[in-house]
Design a protein around this motif. Structure first.
Motif, PDB file in Angstrom:
ATOM      1  N   GLY A  60       0.815  -1.201   0.000  1.00  0.00           N
ATOM      2  CA  GLY A  60       0.000   0.000   0.000  1.00  0.00           C
ATOM      3  C   GLY A  60       0.849   1.251   0.000  1.00  0.00           C
ATOM      4  N   LEU A  61       0.162   2.373  -0.091  1.00  0.00           N
ATOM      5  CA  LEU A  61       0.808   3.683  -0.108  1.00  0.00           C
ATOM      6  C   LEU A  61       0.137   4.590   0.908  1.00  0.00           C
ATOM      7  N   ARG A  62       0.959   5.422   1.559  1.00  0.00           N
ATOM      8  CA  ARG A  62       0.432   6.417   2.486  1.00  0.00           C
ATOM      9  C   ARG A  62       0.617   7.793   1.869  1.00  0.00           C
ATOM     10  N   PHE A  63      -0.455   8.547   1.817  1.00  0.00           N
ATOM     11  CA  PHE A  63      -0.466   9.893   1.262  1.00  0.00           C
ATOM     12  C   PHE A  63      -0.623  10.894   2.393  1.00  0.00           C
ATOM     13  N   GLY A  64       0.225  11.902   2.418  1.00  0.00           N
ATOM     14  CA  GLY A  64       0.056  13.000   3.360  1.00  0.00           C
ATOM     15  C   GLY A  64      -0.852  14.057   2.760  1.00  0.00           C
ATOM     16  N   LEU A  65      -1.276  14.997   3.578  1.00  0.00           N
ATOM     17  CA  LEU A  65      -2.131  16.074   3.097  1.00  0.00           C
ATOM     18  C   LEU A  65      -1.318  17.042   2.244  1.00  0.00           C
ATOM     19  N   PRO A  66      -1.791  17.379   1.052  1.00  0.00           N
ATOM     20  CA  PRO A  66      -1.104  18.379   0.237  1.00  0.00           C
ATOM     21  C   PRO A  66      -1.040  19.725   0.968  1.00  0.00           C
ATOM     22  N   ALA A  67       0.033  20.454   0.725  1.00  0.00           N
ATOM     23  CA  ALA A  67       0.299  21.681   1.481  1.00  0.00           C
ATOM     24  C   ALA A  67      -0.559  22.872   1.056  1.00  0.00           C
ATOM     25  N   ASP A  68      -0.917  22.939  -0.228  1.00  0.00           N
ATOM     26  CA  ASP A  68      -1.663  24.093  -0.720  1.00  0.00           C
ATOM     27  C   ASP A  68      -2.447  23.677  -1.964  1.00  0.00           C
ATOM     28  N   GLU A  69      -3.195  24.613  -2.518  1.00  0.00           N
ATOM     29  CA  GLU A  69      -4.055  24.298  -3.655  1.00  0.00           C
ATOM     30  C   GLU A  69      -3.260  23.786  -4.854  1.00  0.00           C
ATOM     31  N   ARG A  70      -2.109  24.347  -5.075  1.00  0.00           N
ATOM     32  CA  ARG A  70      -1.250  23.886  -6.179  1.00  0.00           C
ATOM     33  C   ARG A  70      -0.843  22.427  -5.987  1.00  0.00           C
ATOM     34  N   ALA A  71      -0.542  22.048  -4.751  1.00  0.00           N
ATOM     35  CA  ALA A  71      -0.160  20.666  -4.455  1.00  0.00           C
ATOM     36  C   ALA A  71      -1.354  19.719  -4.629  1.00  0.00           C
ATOM     37  N   TRP A  72      -2.553  20.177  -4.297  1.00  0.00           N
ATOM     38  CA  TRP A  72      -3.759  19.365  -4.533  1.00  0.00           C
ATOM     39  C   TRP A  72      -3.913  19.092  -6.027  1.00  0.00           C
ATOM     40  N   GLU A  73      -3.736  20.125  -6.827  1.00  0.00           N
ATOM     41  CA  GLU A  73      -3.858  19.976  -8.278  1.00  0.00           C
ATOM     42  C   GLU A  73      -2.780  19.050  -8.829  1.00  0.00           C
ATOM     43  N   ARG A  74      -1.559  19.182  -8.311  1.00  0.00           N
ATOM     44  CA  ARG A  74      -0.463  18.320  -8.762  1.00  0.00           C
ATOM     45  C   ARG A  74      -0.738  16.861  -8.408  1.00  0.00           C
ATOM     46  N   LEU A  75      -1.256  16.610  -7.200  1.00  0.00           N
ATOM     47  CA  LEU A  75      -1.595  15.245  -6.802  1.00  0.00           C
ATOM     48  C   LEU A  75      -2.678  14.674  -7.709  1.00  0.00           C
ATOM     49  N   ASP A  76      -3.715  15.437  -7.982  1.00  0.00           N
ATOM     50  CA  ASP A  76      -4.793  14.981  -8.851  1.00  0.00           C
ATOM     51  C   ASP A  76      -4.258  14.624 -10.237  1.00  0.00           C
ATOM     52  N   ARG A  77      -3.468  15.507 -10.813  1.00  0.00           N
ATOM     53  CA  ARG A  77      -2.887  15.280 -12.138  1.00  0.00           C
ATOM     54  C   ARG A  77      -1.936  14.082 -12.128  1.00  0.00           C
ATOM     55  N   ALA A  78      -1.101  13.991 -11.109  1.00  0.00           N
ATOM     56  CA  ALA A  78      -0.127  12.895 -11.022  1.00  0.00           C
ATOM     57  C   ALA A  78      -0.827  11.547 -10.897  1.00  0.00           C
ATOM     58  N   LEU A  79      -1.877  11.486 -10.097  1.00  0.00           N
ATOM     59  CA  LEU A  79      -2.624  10.232  -9.976  1.00  0.00           C
ATOM     60  C   LEU A  79      -3.248   9.848 -11.316  1.00  0.00           C
ATOM     61  N   ARG A  80      -3.875  10.807 -11.974  1.00  0.00           N
ATOM     62  CA  ARG A  80      -4.506  10.533 -13.264  1.00  0.00           C
ATOM     63  C   ARG A  80      -3.465   9.984 -14.255  1.00  0.00           C
ATOM     64  N   GLU A  81      -2.326  10.640 -14.328  1.00  0.00           N
ATOM     65  CA  GLU A  81      -1.289  10.217 -15.275  1.00  0.00           C
ATOM     66  C   GLU A  81      -0.654   8.895 -14.868  1.00  0.00           C
ATOM     67  N   ALA A  82      -0.304   8.740 -13.613  1.00  0.00           N
ATOM     68  CA  ALA A  82       0.383   7.534 -13.150  1.00  0.00           C
ATOM     69  C   ALA A  82      -0.510   6.302 -13.246  1.00  0.00           C
ATOM     70  N   LEU A  83      -1.792   6.471 -13.064  1.00  0.00           N
ATOM     71  CA  LEU A  83      -2.708   5.336 -13.118  1.00  0.00           C
ATOM     72  C   LEU A  83      -3.105   4.949 -14.543  1.00  0.00           C
ATOM     73  N   THR A  84      -2.828   5.826 -15.500  1.00  0.00           N
ATOM     74  CA  THR A  84      -3.206   5.529 -16.878  1.00  0.00           C
ATOM     75  C   THR A  84      -2.020   5.367 -17.816  1.00  0.00           C
ATOM     76  N   THR A  85      -0.811   5.561 -17.309  1.00  0.00           N
ATOM     77  CA  THR A  85       0.392   5.494 -18.122  1.00  0.00           C
ATOM     78  C   THR A  85       1.304   4.390 -17.635  1.00  0.00           C
ATOM     79  N   ASP A  86       1.908   3.689 -18.558  1.00  0.00           N
ATOM     80  CA  ASP A  86       2.920   2.688 -18.192  1.00  0.00           C
ATOM     81  C   ASP A  86       4.277   3.374 -18.261  1.00  0.00           C
ATOM     82  N   ASP A  87       4.848   3.698 -17.090  1.00  0.00           N
ATOM     83  CA  ASP A  87       6.127   4.406 -17.023  1.00  0.00           C
ATOM     84  C   ASP A  87       7.331   3.485 -16.999  1.00  0.00           C
ATOM     85  N   THR A  88       7.126   2.189 -17.113  1.00  0.00           N
ATOM     86  CA  THR A  88       8.265   1.276 -17.031  1.00  0.00           C
ATOM     87  C   THR A  88       9.207   1.511 -18.190  1.00  0.00           C
ATOM     88  N   LEU A  89      10.476   1.431 -17.894  1.00  0.00           N
ATOM     89  CA  LEU A  89      11.497   1.675 -18.929  1.00  0.00           C
ATOM     90  C   LEU A  89      11.859   0.401 -19.641  1.00  0.00           C
TER      91      LEU A  89
END
Length: 89
Positions: A60-89
């Motif tokens: 599992g993964l533990r997520f801390g609270l984002p620090a500000d609105e920009r961090a909330w947006e970055r988390l949302d975008r990162a989850l969307r991308e990481a869950l739909t993209t295969d980043d394996t090299l």
């Protein structure tokens, strides 16, 4: 007032994770999701400058609270991308 802010931020984090299909348990400061693919998701998030703590005994993964609105947006975008993209090299 701090307890109220933490409670609201925690609920917001759980809602964000659940929008991405991740069922979370939480405290006022953290949310934890069971994730069989925790290492891959952690790597995908790290590639997008989002740091989470991985647990291996119970995957599992533990997520801390984002620090500000920009961090909330970055988390949302990162989850969307990481869950739909295969980043394996």
């Amino acid at each position: 007032s701090m307890r109220t802010q933490l409670r609201d931020a925690s609920a917001r984090l759980v809602a964000l994770l659940e929008r991405h299909g991740l069922k979370a348990t939480h405290t006022p400061l953290f949310a934890w999701v069971r994730c069989a693919d925790a290492a891959r998701l952690q790597d995908g998030l790290a590639r997008r400058a989002v740091w989470v703590r991985r647990f291996d005994v119970v995957p599992g993964l533990r997520f801390g609270l984002p620090a500000d609105e920009r961090a909330w947006e970055r988390l949302d975008r990162a989850l969307r991308e990481a869950l739909t993209t295969d980043d394996t090299l």
